[in-house]
Design a protein around this motif. Structure first.
Motif, short mmCIF file in Angstrom:
data_model
loop_
_atom_site.label_atom_id
_atom_site.label_comp_id
_atom_site.label_asym_id
_atom_site.label_seq_id
_atom_site.Cartn_x
_atom_site.Cartn_y
_atom_site.Cartn_z
N ILE A 1 1.21 -1.22 0.71
CA ILE A 1 0.22 0.23 -0.03
C ILE A 1 0.80 1.36 0.37
N GLY A 2 0.33 2.79 -0.55
CA GLY A 2 1.37 3.50 -0.78
C GLY A 2 2.41 2.86 -1.41
N GLY A 3 4.21 3.85 -1.10
CA GLY A 3 5.20 3.46 -1.63
C GLY A 3 5.16 1.95 -2.50
N SER A 4 4.36 1.39 -1.60
CA SER A 4 4.55 -0.57 -1.66
C SER A 4 4.19 -0.37 -2.97
N ALA A 5 3.30 0.18 -3.40
CA ALA A 5 1.76 -0.28 -4.29
C ALA A 5 2.17 1.14 -5.73
N ILE B 1 4.86 -10.25 -1.72
CA ILE B 1 4.02 -8.89 -0.57
C ILE B 1 5.37 -7.77 -0.32
N ILE B 2 4.61 -6.76 0.07
CA ILE B 2 5.83 -5.35 -0.12
C ILE B 2 5.05 -4.28 1.29
N SER B 3 6.24 -4.67 1.84
CA SER B 3 6.37 -3.66 3.02
C SER B 3 7.55 -3.44 3.81
N LYS B 4 8.04 -1.99 4.27
CA LYS B 4 9.17 -1.70 3.64
C LYS B 4 9.61 -1.97 5.68
N SER B 5 8.12 -1.07 6.99
CA SER B 5 7.54 -1.79 7.81
C SER B 5 7.93 -3.27 8.71
N GLY B 6 6.83 -3.92 7.30
CA GLY B 6 6.62 -5.42 7.34
C GLY B 6 5.54 -5.60 8.83
N GLU C 1 -2.88 -3.18 6.46
CA GLU C 1 -3.79 -3.46 4.82
C GLU C 1 -3.05 -4.58 4.69
N THR C 2 -1.18 -4.04 4.41
CA THR C 2 -0.15 -5.38 3.73
C THR C 2 -0.79 -7.01 4.56
N MET C 3 -0.46 -6.57 6.04
CA MET C 3 -0.32 -7.67 6.81
C MET C 3 -2.15 -8.44 6.69
N VAL D 1 15.78 4.09 2.18
CA VAL D 1 15.08 4.78 1.12
C VAL D 1 13.93 4.30 1.77
N GLY D 2 13.21 5.01 1.51
CA GLY D 2 11.94 5.59 1.90
C GLY D 2 10.56 5.38 1.47
N GLY D 3 9.15 3.99 1.26
CA GLY D 3 7.83 3.65 0.78
C GLY D 3 8.22 4.74 -0.62
N ARG D 4 7.15 5.97 -0.21
CA ARG D 4 7.19 6.53 -1.85
C ARG D 4 8.80 6.59 -2.45
N PHE D 5 9.51 6.38 -1.77
CA PHE D 5 10.80 6.85 -2.25
C PHE D 5 11.49 5.32 -2.87
N ARG E 1 1.55 12.20 -6.09
CA ARG E 1 0.23 13.02 -5.11
C ARG E 1 1.30 12.47 -3.93
N GLN E 2 0.93 11.41 -3.84
CA GLN E 2 1.63 10.44 -2.85
C GLN E 2 3.01 11.39 -1.70
N LEU E 3 3.66 11.19 -3.48
CA LEU E 3 5.05 12.55 -3.19
C LEU E 3 5.03 13.68 -2.86
N ALA F 1 1.73 14.98 -1.41
CA ALA F 1 1.35 14.76 -0.13
C ALA F 1 2.18 14.73 1.19
N GLU F 2 3.28 13.63 1.19
CA GLU F 2 3.67 12.90 2.67
C GLU F 2 5.00 13.02 2.29
N SER F 3 5.23 13.92 1.75
CA SER F 3 6.68 14.78 1.80
C SER F 3 6.68 15.96 2.36
#
Ligand code: PA5
Length: 456
Positions: free
Chosen positions: A74-78, A134-139, A143-145, A195-199, A277-279, A281-283
């Motif tokens: 979700i988010g930067g992971s999608a 399955i993509i999640s930086k934080s794990g 939603e992803t879990m 490297v954070g999700g949206r980057f 839009r995500q990049l 807004a969140e940044s």
């Protein structure tokens, strides 16, 4: 890509930003450029990690024979994968016969936890013919879990081997996914810690799926590197489209343009506007600057599609509050064209269309809208893709990642964190009953007790 800032300057837009305004902050822009060169952000360092890119391409070969490659994130992971898919694949990719997909798998993205959406997708996907990335930086993103658990359940129901049907993309050291990958020897990729999700689109997050569906990953990386070298090698702010655009967005936001619209005149580029839009807004949307002062920075990013939204949004852009800067994306040479037939020659209302290329019509509509906007004092700029291909898309990603970092520097905020999102995540854990979040749950109950309710 090329950049046309004509319609964004005070020469042509009343009360617009001037060249002198841009020059007045060139000292700050140069300091930014220097710090970017000296200590490049993580998303730049990962571009230079060729071993990892080769590893991803090699692994992708192993997934090529499956019918479905399914991204779960979700988010930067999608959003990056969705942008690549929309830009570079046939719009009906998943409905094409395998042969017309040059033998590559279908690509699905499961990002939301809307039960109807997930259940409907699972109707289409036979787990025994699928690989789930399955993509999640934080794990640990809820939603992803949740979607991972649904998929894991479907695999278990059919007695399928998780080592064959799962691949994790997550933090190299931290998080529950990393631990499961180690404990169960599930194939996995590392999202670099810095490297954070949206980057992360040009790390294994976006590159694995891209390689699986046959995108020229090396061309995409070459494009990204070209955008990077163009950016860091140009000292002159007036010749550097990243620094110049950063200055424009920053200065216009100071002049009350609190909304940044991205409006591609191309269906294929529409999901890039979602990614942007995500990049944006969140940044940039931050309560405090780096010294702790409350500044409530940021511009609200809005996406629109040309020509469709000329018939829904442009009325507002022309005559509503003058609070927007608009970025048009256009395509010089479309991959396909349609000649409009010369029929009804006696109907002057639309006979002029006969014999014209559709690309001429869409690009003329973009130009017409841009010109109409400046007559109303509404600043806008145009980024033109020579063609839509992997190289141009790679350039776009790096261009915008660098640009948003520069605007963050001008605001004095940290573009790489997202404290506001984190609070929402904590509240979700508390509301869904995650162990260890009891205090947060009590806090939420207190907040709710103080609310005055109005319901019908
Ligand atoms: O940019 C970000 O960091 C976020 O949008 C994340 O990508 C998003 O919240 C998903 O996080 P994660 O990859 O940890 O599941």
């Amino acid at each position: 890509m090329n950049f046309d800032f004509t319609n964004a300057l005070d020469w042509n837009v009343s009360e617009g930003v001037s060249i002198d305004d841009v020059k007045s902050i060139s000292g700050k822009l140069h300091s930014f450029l220097e710090s970017f060169r000296q200590s490049p952000p993580g998303f730049i360092k990962s571009l230079r990690n060729l071993d990892e890119i080769d590893e991803v391409i090699k692994a992708a070969e192993g997934y090529g024979n499956f019918e479905n490659f399914v991204i779960v994130g979700i988010g930067g992971s999608a959003l990056g994968v969705q942008a690549i898919q929309t830009a570079l694949l046939h719009p009906s990719w998943n409905s094409l016969e395998r042969e017309s997909r040059s033998g590559h798998p279908r690509l699905f993205v499961i990002d939301n936890v809307d039960p109807e959406h997930v259940a409907s997708l699972m109707d289409l996907i036979d787990p025994s013919k699928s690989v789930f990335n399955i993509i999640s930086k934080s794990g640990s993103t809820a939603e992803t879990m949740a979607n991972y658990l649904v998929i894991r359940g479907a695999l278990e129901l059919k007695g399928l081997d998780p080592k064959i049907h799962l691949v994790f993309t997550t933090d190299p050291n931290e998080g529950a996914l990393r631990k499961i990958a180690i404990d169960e020897e599930i194939p996995n990729f590392k999202i670099p810690s810095n490297v954070g999700g949206r980057f992360s689109v040009l790390t294994s997050v976006g590159l694995l799926a891209s390689a699986v569906i046959g995108v020229d990953v090396k061309a995409m990386i070459d494009g990204a590197k070209k955008a990077l070298s163009d950016f860091i090698s140009q000292e002159d702010t007036l010749k550097n489209p990243t620094l110049f655009n950063a200055a424009l967005h920053y200065l216009y936001s100071k002049k009350g343009k609190r909304i940044s619209v991205m409006m591609p005149y191309s269906n294929a580029l529409y999901a890039l506007a979602d990614w942007h839009r995500q990049l944006w807004a969140e940044s940039l949307g931050k309560e405090k600057n780096l010294t702790g002062e409350v500044i409530n920075a940021g511009q609200t990013p809005v996406k629109a599609l040309g020509t469709v939204d000329q018939h829904s949004q442009v009325q507002l852009y022309m005559e509503g509050p003058n609070d927007k800067i608009i970025t048009f994306l256009k395509v010089k040479e479309f991959r396909r064209n349609v000649k409009i037939p010369k029929i009804h020659k006696d109907k002057k209302e639309f006979a002029y269309l006969g014999g014209k290329d559709m690309s001429k019509l869409i690009n003329s509509e973009q130009e017409a809208t841009a010109l109409a906007l400046i007559e109303k004092g509404r600043p806008n700029l145009t980024i033109t893709f020579e063609k839509i291909n992997a190289e141009e898309v790679g350039k776009f990603f790096t261009y915008y990642e660098s640009l948003v970092t520069a605007v963050g520097y001008l605001y004095g905020v940290n573009p790489f964190d997202q404290p506001g999102v984190e609070l929402g995540k904590l509240n979700t854990y508390a509301l869904v009953g995650r162990e260890g979040y009891e205090l947060q749950r009590e806090h939420i109950e207190d907040v709710k007790k103080k609310l005055k309710y109005f319901m019908m």
